[in-house]
Motif scaffolding. Sequence first.
Motif, PDB file in Angstrom:
ATOM      1  N   ARG A 126       1.540   8.734  -2.508  1.00 16.26           N
ATOM      2  CA  ARG A 126       0.199   9.252  -2.828  1.00 16.26           C
ATOM      3  C   ARG A 126       0.274  10.717  -3.259  1.00 16.26           C
ATOM      4  O   ARG A 126      -0.404  11.123  -4.201  1.00 16.26           O
ATOM      5  N   ILE A 176       0.864  -1.183   0.000  1.00 15.37           N
ATOM      6  CA  ILE A 176       0.000   0.000   0.000  1.00 15.37           C
ATOM      7  C   ILE A 176       0.900   1.233   0.000  1.00 15.37           C
ATOM      8  O   ILE A 176       1.862   1.295   0.777  1.00 15.37           O
ATOM      9  N   PRO A 177       0.628   2.178  -0.883  1.00 12.54           N
ATOM     10  CA  PRO A 177       1.512   3.345  -0.958  1.00 12.54           C
ATOM     11  C   PRO A 177       1.424   4.208   0.295  1.00 12.54           C
ATOM     12  O   PRO A 177       0.358   4.352   0.886  1.00 12.54           O
ATOM     13  N   ARG A 217       1.431  11.274  -6.786  1.00  7.59           N
ATOM     14  CA  ARG A 217       0.451  10.933  -7.822  1.00  7.59           C
ATOM     15  C   ARG A 217      -0.372  12.123  -8.281  1.00  7.59           C
ATOM     16  O   ARG A 217      -0.910  12.124  -9.376  1.00  7.59           O
ATOM     17  N   THR A 218      -0.508  13.108  -7.415  1.00  4.97           N
ATOM     18  CA  THR A 218      -1.280  14.298  -7.817  1.00  4.97           C
ATOM     19  C   THR A 218      -0.419  15.565  -7.784  1.00  4.97           C
ATOM     20  O   THR A 218      -0.933  16.666  -7.925  1.00  4.97           O
ATOM     21  N   LYS A 230       1.468  18.209  -9.385  1.00  6.14           N
ATOM     22  CA  LYS A 230       1.348  18.645 -10.794  1.00  6.14           C
ATOM     23  C   LYS A 230       2.700  18.640 -11.524  1.00  6.14           C
ATOM     24  O   LYS A 230       2.775  18.241 -12.688  1.00  6.14           O
ATOM     25  N   GLN A 252       3.808  15.028 -12.052  1.00  2.60           N
ATOM     26  CA  GLN A 252       2.909  14.368 -12.990  1.00  2.60           C
ATOM     27  C   GLN A 252       3.074  14.907 -14.414  1.00  2.60           C
ATOM     28  O   GLN A 252       2.878  14.174 -15.378  1.00  2.60           O
ATOM     29  N   PHE A 253       3.453  16.183 -14.529  1.00  8.89           N
ATOM     30  CA  PHE A 253       3.721  16.721 -15.869  1.00  8.89           C
ATOM     31  C   PHE A 253       4.928  15.998 -16.479  1.00  8.89           C
ATOM     32  O   PHE A 253       4.906  15.608 -17.649  1.00  8.89           O
ATOM     33  N   ARG A 256       5.891  12.962 -15.622  1.00  2.00           N
ATOM     34  CA  ARG A 256       5.448  11.592 -15.910  1.00  2.00           C
ATOM     35  C   ARG A 256       4.591  11.556 -17.183  1.00  2.00           C
ATOM     36  O   ARG A 256       4.610  10.586 -17.936  1.00  2.00           O
ATOM     37  N   PHE A 257       3.803  12.613 -17.400  1.00  2.00           N
ATOM     38  CA  PHE A 257       2.964  12.717 -18.596  1.00  2.00           C
ATOM     39  C   PHE A 257       3.838  12.593 -19.852  1.00  2.00           C
ATOM     40  O   PHE A 257       3.505  11.850 -20.785  1.00  2.00           O
TER      41      PHE A 257
END
Lengths: 496, 54
Positions: free
Chosen positions: B26, B20-21, B29-30, B32, B35-36, B38-39
């Motif tokens: 966590r 479990i993270p 994961r959000t 920005k 995640q950019f 990772r995008f």
Amino acid sequence: MARVVIMGGGVSGHTAATFSKKWLGDEHEVVVVTPNSQWNWIPSNIWVGVGQMQKKDVVFPLAPVYEKAGIVYKQALAKAIHPNGKESSDKPFIVIESTKKDSLGQTEELEYDYLINATGPKLNFDATPGLGNGKGQMGTNTVSVCTAEHAIHANLELKQVFEKAKKAKENGTGEKQKILVGTGHGMCTCQGAAFEYIFNIEHEAKKAGVRDMLDIKWISNEAFLGDFGMGGLHMKVGGYAVSSKLFAESLYAERNVEWIIGAHTSKVEDGKIEYELLDGTKHEETFDFAMLIPPFSGVGFKAYDKDGSDITDVLFAPNGFMKVDAKYDAGAYENWKASDWPSTYQNPSFSNIFACGIAFAPPHLISKPMTSPNGTAINPTPPRTGMPAGIIGKAVAHSVCDMIKKGKDAHLHEASMAEMGAACVASAGKGILDGSAAAMTVYPVVPDFEKYPGTGRDTDYTFGEIGLAGHWIKHILHHMFIWKAKLKPGWTFIPE
Amino acid sequence: MKKKEEENFALNEQFNLTMIPGSFARKMRTCKIWQFFRFIVINIKMLIVVSKSH
């Protein structure tokens, strides 16, 4: 002038039709026969099912698109194939029945030179008592997100459950609502859609402030979480090659979603299902809201010879899917090979007939076959949707166009699922800043244990991760694929 | 304060046998910016697989 008839206007059929027309031009005729007046980007139905998109966001009318492209569009249901013609003519034809309001039920014989079967599946709700209504449609005990209309209905039902949960919270009764999502039969495929739906429900419940009032449970015919009908996959993470089982279980545990796996749903009633597990034991589960994916089957075509005799078994496998160049006599699981899978999708009996997308009969499962001690088969059937369906549709169109332009002996284009990869983005919640999705690639779709003895796949090209970036990609793909399907400028540059 | 992953492990016996993270995983994961990045990475990886499949 040759006529190419494509039965079905989904991802595979639409791809085959649009590329056939582009490559054949006005010298030849391309005809699409589909009972639907609208094209549906099915992967986004799950967002309709939680009220985050409207029907108009995921569908568009087909007629103007086909008119612009010069494709003849018949809004009709294909009923029968006559591959040798009839006694008065050698010209092969199909029998279609109109689904248009002004000509509803009228039948027509439509001749063809080449036939592409891309009908997609029949949603076989009636395979499970209580899941269907006994007339081939969805029953009233559960909901579905398989079509945009189903998804609208699912959202209305879900909102009622949220409302009850909210009231129970306000009243302090503590009565939780039970949500059950998964597969409605032991031989289902498309676990991915149910996977997306359950986590979108969980995400929306949090936003609505009722997550603590919901018990959310997953039920599936997979032998392990993360099988997805592909026997699972191994992904490289942190220097390890890790099974998708661990990742899937991790997500379920993190989001507090319990799971029942290896389950064949044998009966559905109002608020209750009966199911059998792989160990042969039988159980019941109650629910206030259930979305159970039905099993798929062929659409139920008939095929007739020149003299009217039934030759359905020549063209179709017993499950109703069309026979193609696959090895259907591979035998036991131990003998299965990647080369069993078809590459040209040409019917072995009729060289002018092809099948693509879900319509072709796979040689066998991808996942390891499983049977309970009672003899009940409980295993996912192979997925053939999304990117593979598009690539196969394009390859089949290419072959047909070459046969028309270069002659019947032209080289056929190949697109074996054992030699192609797939990119898949599974939404776990919609939101431009708080959404998430599992972005995965798998190469190849069908594992090749001769080439990759350990996992069956190339771990350099098989990966997965969950996060906001995945959601952005899923959202962009939604707009990209609708743009492509509408044949807007640059559509050919968007890959399948 | 109880860690988030501790809560989840305790909820169910099924959950106790998986990973479990934690809060950092966590948050990323959000996040920005992350995640950019990772995008871009995910898109490149997907394009490679798509190009190998056509």
